[in-house]
Design an enzyme around this catalytic site. Structure first.
Site, mmCIF file in Angstrom:
data_model
loop_
_atom_site.group_PDB
_atom_site.id
_atom_site.type_symbol
_atom_site.label_atom_id
_atom_site.label_comp_id
_atom_site.label_asym_id
_atom_site.label_seq_id
_atom_site.Cartn_x
_atom_site.Cartn_y
_atom_site.Cartn_z
ATOM 1 N N HIS A 1 0.778 -0.399 -10.437
ATOM 2 C CA HIS A 1 -0.119 -1.214 -9.611
ATOM 3 C C HIS A 1 -0.480 -2.517 -10.321
ATOM 4 O O HIS A 1 -1.656 -2.836 -10.523
ATOM 5 C CB HIS A 1 -1.390 -0.429 -9.260
ATOM 6 C CG HIS A 1 -2.045 -0.946 -8.005
ATOM 7 N ND1 HIS A 1 -2.685 -0.131 -7.096
ATOM 8 C CD2 HIS A 1 -2.165 -2.205 -7.503
ATOM 9 C CE1 HIS A 1 -3.180 -0.853 -6.108
ATOM 10 N NE2 HIS A 1 -2.872 -2.120 -6.336
ATOM 11 N N ARG B 1 0.853 -1.185 0.000
ATOM 12 C CA ARG B 1 0.000 0.000 0.000
ATOM 13 C C ARG B 1 0.892 1.240 0.000
ATOM 14 O O ARG B 1 1.921 1.277 0.690
ATOM 15 C CB ARG B 1 -0.918 0.018 1.242
ATOM 16 C CG ARG B 1 -1.988 -1.064 1.240
ATOM 17 C CD ARG B 1 -3.055 -0.768 0.207
ATOM 18 N NE ARG B 1 -4.132 -1.741 0.205
ATOM 19 C CZ ARG B 1 -4.203 -2.804 -0.586
ATOM 20 N NH1 ARG B 1 -3.233 -3.035 -1.442
ATOM 21 N NH2 ARG B 1 -5.235 -3.628 -0.538
#
Length: 311
Positions: free
Chosen positions: A274, A226
């Site tokens: 990502h 994250r």
């Protein structure tokens, strides 16, 4: 009475998930279930959910037994006060395999110095002998389903692996540490650090000026977890000083990463969009339907979120 299943995600995901979900439902004996993106709230039994969907008020869903998240991350929903029924996060075997492969690739890249060994015509010919895995210390921050599987894979390749978590964990072949003292001990070993912690108030800025300084000089960082796990200004300073040799970042506080973000141009940063791991519709659908089966059989749901911890 057949089940009513609400698919509460963005419309573009419907074409990806409809067929795998219907196939999994058929295999589990729920072939007559109604699966749709638009159902009367009072008739819904289970909500198959993505946190970026329009559904944010769960109050009308008085019959629903559980919210079954399509994402591994639940930080965008755990604070929703209208959600009072069980919430299950996604632990997808396909996602786990993808994460293991991505992390292993980048660990090997750093371990073997692959970036250095790729020569151009103006580079110096300088053969060297790369170290063996048994000579390298890798630290995994976060020993949930993803972190534990990554750790086991790296142990299998011969690396010395230390794992850290907020609470005690036990992973075969891995030195497991926990707590604040354990974090300092783990970071002191971390020639390569992999961040796989959840995004919570307790984990924000886990890597900051203090903790980055605890790592060996010239260490490498891989973050597929994250974005908020890292204090960005502190990392950039550590890169500039040479305390950290290089960082591969797959997740960021703002995504897509803004065009003017310093990470794009930093010579010691690799940016990936990502892609470390994504939920696979085929395997995720089986996980969702297994929880529906459990709910109907009166069995405990799997992968339940602890609201107090935030994951």
């Amino acid at each position: 009475m057949s089940l009513n299943l609400l698919f509460a995600a963005r419309s573009e995901r419907w074409s990806t998930y409809e067929r795998p979900l219907r196939s999994a439902l058929e295999k589990a004996g729920f072939g007559d279930a109604t699966l749709a993106m638009d159902l009367p709230p009072k008739d819904v039994d289970y909500i198959i959910y993505a946190p970026n969907s329009r559904l944010q008020d769960f109050t009308p869903y008085t019959r629903a037994k559980a919210v079954l998240n399509l994402w591994a991350g639940v930080e965008a929903i755990t604070g929703n006060e209208t959600l009072t029924i069980p919430l299950a996060r996604m632990v997808d075997p396909g996602l786990t395999k993808g994460m293991v492969e991505w992390v292993t690739g980048h660990v090997m890249r750093y371990h073997l110095g692959m970036d250095t060994d790729i020569l151009r015509s103006d580079a110096k010919w300088a053969p060297r002998t790369p170290p063996l895995a048994q000579e390298r210390q890798v630290v995994i921050l976060g020993l949930g389903a993803l972190g534990a599987e990554v750790a086991r894979t790296l142990v299998g390749l011969g690396f010395n692996v230390t794992g850290w978590a907020r609470s005690p964990k036990d992973v075969t072949g891995v030195t497991c540490l926990h707590g604040e003292a354990g974090l300092a001990e783990a970071l002191a070993l971390a020639e390569i650090a992999v961040l796989l912690l959840p995004d919570t108030a307790a984990t924000e800025n886990t890597l900051n000026a203090k903790t980055l300084a605890q790592m060996p000089k010239g260490a490498f960082i891989i973050n597929p977890g994250r974005g908020p796990l890292i204090d960005d200004a502190a990392l950039q300073a550590a890169l500039d000083s040479g305390q950290i040799a290089h960082a591969t970042l797959d997740v960021f506080r703002v995504e897509p990463l803004p065009a003017d973000d310093p990470y794009w141009s930093h010579p010691k940063v690799t940016v990936t969009p990502h892609i470390a791991a994504d939920t696979r519709a085929s395997t995720a659908s089986e996980v969702i339907v297994e929880n529906i089966r459990r709910g109907e059989a009166g069995e405990p749901f799997i992968n339940l979120v602890d609201r107090a911890l935030g994951y």
